[in-house]
Design a protein around this motif. Structure first.
Motif, PDB file in Angstrom:
ATOM      1  N   ARG A  76      73.321   0.792 143.079  1.00  0.00           N
ATOM      2  CA  ARG A  76      72.395   0.356 142.022  1.00  0.00           C
ATOM      3  C   ARG A  76      71.150  -0.294 142.616  1.00  0.00           C
ATOM      4  O   ARG A  76      70.028  -0.064 142.138  1.00  0.00           O
ATOM      5  CB  ARG A  76      73.093  -0.647 141.101  1.00  0.00           C
ATOM      6  N   LEU A  77      71.336  -1.102 143.663  1.00  0.00           N
ATOM      7  CA  LEU A  77      70.194  -1.736 144.314  1.00  0.00           C
ATOM      8  C   LEU A  77      69.253  -0.702 144.926  1.00  0.00           C
ATOM      9  O   LEU A  77      68.026  -0.770 144.759  1.00  0.00           O
ATOM     10  CB  LEU A  77      70.678  -2.697 145.399  1.00  0.00           C
ATOM     11  N   ARG A 102      68.909   2.338 144.124  1.00  0.00           N
ATOM     12  CA  ARG A 102      68.244   3.089 143.056  1.00  0.00           C
ATOM     13  C   ARG A 102      67.050   2.303 142.529  1.00  0.00           C
ATOM     14  O   ARG A 102      65.993   2.872 142.223  1.00  0.00           O
ATOM     15  CB  ARG A 102      69.248   3.373 141.943  1.00  0.00           C
ATOM     16  N   SER A 103      67.195   0.986 142.417  1.00  0.00           N
ATOM     17  CA  SER A 103      66.064   0.176 141.964  1.00  0.00           C
ATOM     18  C   SER A 103      64.966   0.136 143.028  1.00  0.00           C
ATOM     19  O   SER A 103      63.770   0.159 142.699  1.00  0.00           O
ATOM     20  CB  SER A 103      66.538  -1.240 141.640  1.00  0.00           C
ATOM     21  N   TYR A 104      65.364   0.090 144.315  1.00  0.00           N
ATOM     22  CA  TYR A 104      64.368   0.124 145.388  1.00  0.00           C
ATOM     23  C   TYR A 104      63.591   1.442 145.364  1.00  0.00           C
ATOM     24  O   TYR A 104      62.376   1.469 145.616  1.00  0.00           O
ATOM     25  CB  TYR A 104      65.037  -0.040 146.751  1.00  0.00           C
ATOM     26  N   SER A 111      62.934   3.280 142.774  1.00  0.00           N
ATOM     27  CA  SER A 111      61.954   3.269 141.675  1.00  0.00           C
ATOM     28  C   SER A 111      60.677   2.534 142.098  1.00  0.00           C
ATOM     29  O   SER A 111      59.563   2.943 141.727  1.00  0.00           O
ATOM     30  CB  SER A 111      62.566   2.616 140.436  1.00  0.00           C
ATOM     31  N   GLU A 127      73.664   9.192 138.917  1.00  0.00           N
ATOM     32  CA  GLU A 127      74.581   8.104 139.269  1.00  0.00           C
ATOM     33  C   GLU A 127      75.972   8.598 139.629  1.00  0.00           C
ATOM     34  O   GLU A 127      76.503   8.283 140.694  1.00  0.00           O
ATOM     35  CB  GLU A 127      74.648   7.105 138.110  1.00  0.00           C
ATOM     36  N   TYR A 149      63.386   0.722 151.669  1.00  0.00           N
ATOM     37  CA  TYR A 149      63.443   1.448 150.402  1.00  0.00           C
ATOM     38  C   TYR A 149      64.406   2.626 150.378  1.00  0.00           C
ATOM     39  O   TYR A 149      64.974   2.936 149.333  1.00  0.00           O
ATOM     40  CB  TYR A 149      62.041   1.956 150.022  1.00  0.00           C
ATOM     41  N   VAL A 156      69.321  -6.368 139.405  1.00  0.00           N
ATOM     42  CA  VAL A 156      68.601  -5.333 140.144  1.00  0.00           C
ATOM     43  C   VAL A 156      67.227  -5.208 139.509  1.00  0.00           C
ATOM     44  O   VAL A 156      67.034  -5.546 138.341  1.00  0.00           O
ATOM     45  CB  VAL A 156      69.332  -3.972 140.104  1.00  0.00           C
ATOM     46  N   PHE A 157      66.285  -4.712 140.284  1.00  0.00           N
ATOM     47  CA  PHE A 157      64.922  -4.592 139.757  1.00  0.00           C
ATOM     48  C   PHE A 157      64.845  -3.443 138.760  1.00  0.00           C
ATOM     49  O   PHE A 157      65.426  -2.368 138.965  1.00  0.00           O
ATOM     50  CB  PHE A 157      63.935  -4.347 140.892  1.00  0.00           C
ATOM     51  N   ARG A 158      64.158  -3.670 137.668  1.00  0.00           N
ATOM     52  CA  ARG A 158      63.823  -2.590 136.744  1.00  0.00           C
ATOM     53  C   ARG A 158      62.484  -2.914 136.107  1.00  0.00           C
ATOM     54  O   ARG A 158      62.129  -4.078 135.911  1.00  0.00           O
ATOM     55  CB  ARG A 158      64.905  -2.406 135.666  1.00  0.00           C
ATOM     56  N   TRP A 159      61.769  -1.862 135.783  1.00  0.00           N
ATOM     57  CA  TRP A 159      60.428  -2.044 135.245  1.00  0.00           C
ATOM     58  C   TRP A 159      60.491  -2.526 133.818  1.00  0.00           C
ATOM     59  O   TRP A 159      61.240  -1.999 132.995  1.00  0.00           O
ATOM     60  CB  TRP A 159      59.651  -0.717 135.307  1.00  0.00           C
TER      61      TRP A 159
END
Length: 575
Positions: free
Chosen positions: A53-54, A56-58, A60, A111, A167, A532-535
């Motif tokens: 998940r991390l 995947r956020s990186y 993006s 995923e 990344y 996790v990061f998301r926009w």
């Protein structure tokens, strides 16, 4: 080397022994210890899913970053290049590289596929690094002219190394090191091959090698530090969920224990008062009084049934068996009674030696309170017959049941005790004392609440009708004999709470499995909450997701919280 920690000395009488527990590694972020601990507690699979998940956020973030870098780079060379005709090929290569690169890495957003096939991450990352290297070296090779001293410089060398470590979804640190090293070696070889010995300044190769070595060391430090943070966060969440479930289980035991002594309507107010007093003590305020204030300590219950039970031949029993056998017998007998009371929704008040009395319909209104008490009475008779056969003793039960109104309340200040009073309570006591062994002696009011066809009804003994209390209150009584003696086989309802001290030390295997399943479910929910990061484009959503943290610099909006966070010890650097 970790600093030596002082060992605690435990004074155990004439001899002293040292505590050899070392908590240095718990206080410091040792990567080897964290990896071992993650495996020990069985979080390796969950950690891998969270890392996916991390990454995947990186990715993006990288997609947006690479698009901006490509556009910015192309604009720069189009604006400032002197020979425009040679630059159009570069622009096409960079844009084509960007599209191909994003297409290859997009597979990581599938995923379920990636979770089943982790090798896809390494393969896509390797292809992405090759695409960036190929684009950079292709443009350099096209424009290279050996007849001149001009060498086309590399644009993506530093960029590629940082992208590999920061990344790209490379599963292991060693794989990242391999990709970063390959990229650095390719650039060094290109530099050496394109420059003649006369063009190479003294020490330029060593300088380039040192440059790429430092870039890789920075990337390695970033990956190791990130892994330590993630593993430490996982262990923190694991410990948090474990302690939360233990606390919840302890509170359940506490509530069950209190509810087994006091009715909920009284115990709730008492527990609230105790919590207030604990809070006052923790705040340094000493309560002015020692006794507990009890709201609604005495309550009136107008429609209940009272059961009194007495063990026949108890006095003879105490003189014929040893103390250990007597205690075991009473424990077995009253344990059976307590479980039967829960089954028939009857609340036990107390037992005094051979006397056991309880009430139905007091904790909550129950239209079947009379029937429940009578059924409990026959279950008690059946249980005591089993106990009599097991221990080989001559005992029986004499039971009286009456319906009416009672007063219930808590007595005592230091030690609390629930008790009941009232005329109907006294009548139930007399019904028990004037009854027959193996039967249930009920009043006419109790008989009016139950179905008479379920029991064999006989007139009460003559000495019961002649009792002064019955004459004074005009009480008619009857002897009931059950047509079904298997009432004690009824199992407690699933929602019924049976508190047992014997279960504090060792839980049943079924309950252990249920707790383990609940623990895994709670742990999975907590891991899903890990950030996790998301926009986010909605300011309201941004404020609600992190109300105390500013988006710009990730600082606490509260200055006191920010200062407290800054002054905390950094265990990574041991400072």
């Amino acid at each position: 080397m970790y600093p030596k920690r002082k060992r605690a000395v435990i004074n155990a009488g004439p001899c002293k022994r040292q505590c050899h527990l070392n908590y240095v590694k718990e206080r410091m972020w040792d990567p080897f210890y964290l990896k071992k601990k993650i495996k020990e507690v069985g979080l390796s699979k969950d950690l891998k899913l969270y890392q996916i998940r991390l990454w995947r956020s990186y990715l993006s973030i990288f997609f947006v970053l690479h698009i901006l870098v490509t556009i910015g780079h192309c604009l720069l060379i189009l604006v400032f290049a002197e020979i425009k005709d040679l630059i159009y090929f570069d622009v096409v290569v960079y844009f084509g590289c960007g599209v191909f690169l994003l297409a290859v890495l997009s597979v990581n957003f599938c995923e379920q596929f990636v979770e089943r096939h982790n090798w896809v991450m390494l393969l896509s990352s390797s292809l992405a690094a090759i695409i960036l290297l190929s684009a950079d070296k292709l443009t350099a090779a096209i424009h290279y002219d050996p007849s001149t001293e001009m060498v086309v410089a590399s644009f993506y060398d530093v960029y590629i190394v940082f992208v590999i470590y920061m990344y790209l979804p490379v599963p292991s640190v060693w794989s990242s090191i391999a990709l970063g090293t390959v990229a650095a070696v390719v650039y060094i070889i290109y530099y050496v091959m394109c420059m003649s010995p006369e063009q190479l300044p003294d020490g330029s190769v060593v300088a380039d090698a040192s440059h790429y070595l430092c870039l890789n060391l920075v990337g390695i430090f970033y990956r190791i530090t990130t892994n330590m943070i993630v593993r430490s966060s996982f262990l923190d969440r694991y410990q948090y969920v474990k302690e939360e479930l233990r606390l919840r289980n302890a509170r359940w035991h506490e509530k069950s224990l209190v509810d087994s002594i006091l009715p909920p309507q009284i115990s709730i107010s008492l527990q609230s008062e105790i919590q207030k007093r604990i809070t006052m003590v923790n705040q340094g305020t000493r309560p002015s009084i020692i006794t507990l204030r009890r709201s609604m300590a005495v309550q009136v219950h107008p429609d209940v049934s009272i059961l009194y039970a007495d063990v026949v031949n108890y006095t003879h029993l105490t003189t014929t068996v040893d103390v250990v056998t007597l205690i075991n017998l009473l424990h077995d007998l009253y344990g059976r009674f307590d479980k039967a009371a829960v089954t028939f929704r009857v609340q036990r008040i107390k037992f005094l030696g051979d006397c056991y009395y309880c009430v139905a319909g007091m904790a909550e209104a129950d239209p079947d309170h009379a029937k429940n008490c009578v059924d409990l009475g026959f279950a008690m008779i059946s249980h005591i017959q089993e106990v009599r056969e097991i221990y080989g003793v001559d005992i029986n039960m004499r039971i009286g049941v009456n319906s009416g109104s009672i007063f219930a309340g808590v007595l005592g200040e230091a030690k609390l005790q629930l008790d009941i009073w009232g005329t109907d309570v006294t009548i139930a006591n007399v019904l028990e004392s004037t009854g027959l062994p193996g039967c249930v002696h009920v009043s006419s009011r109790t008989l009016s609440y139950i179905d008479e066809d379920e029991f064999a009804i006989e007139p009460a003994p003559s000495w019961a009708a002649e009792h002064p209390l019955f004459i004074k209150h005009d009480v008619q009584s009857y002897i009931l004999r059950s047509n079904n003696m298997s009432l004690h086989d009824t199992q407690p309802e699933p929602s019924a709470s049976i508190y047992s001290f014997s279960r504090l030390g060792s839980q049943s295997s079924d309950k252990d499995e249920a707790l383990q399943t609940l623990f895994k479910q709670e742990l999975y929910k907590e891991f899903q909450k890990m950030p996790v990061f998301r926009w986010r484009f909605d300011q309201n959503e941004l404020d609600s997701s992190s109300p105390n943290i500013s988006f710009l610099c990730l600082k606490y909006r509260d200055k006191d919280m920010e200062n407290l966070f800054i002054t905390q010890r950094d265990y990574i650097f041991n400072c």
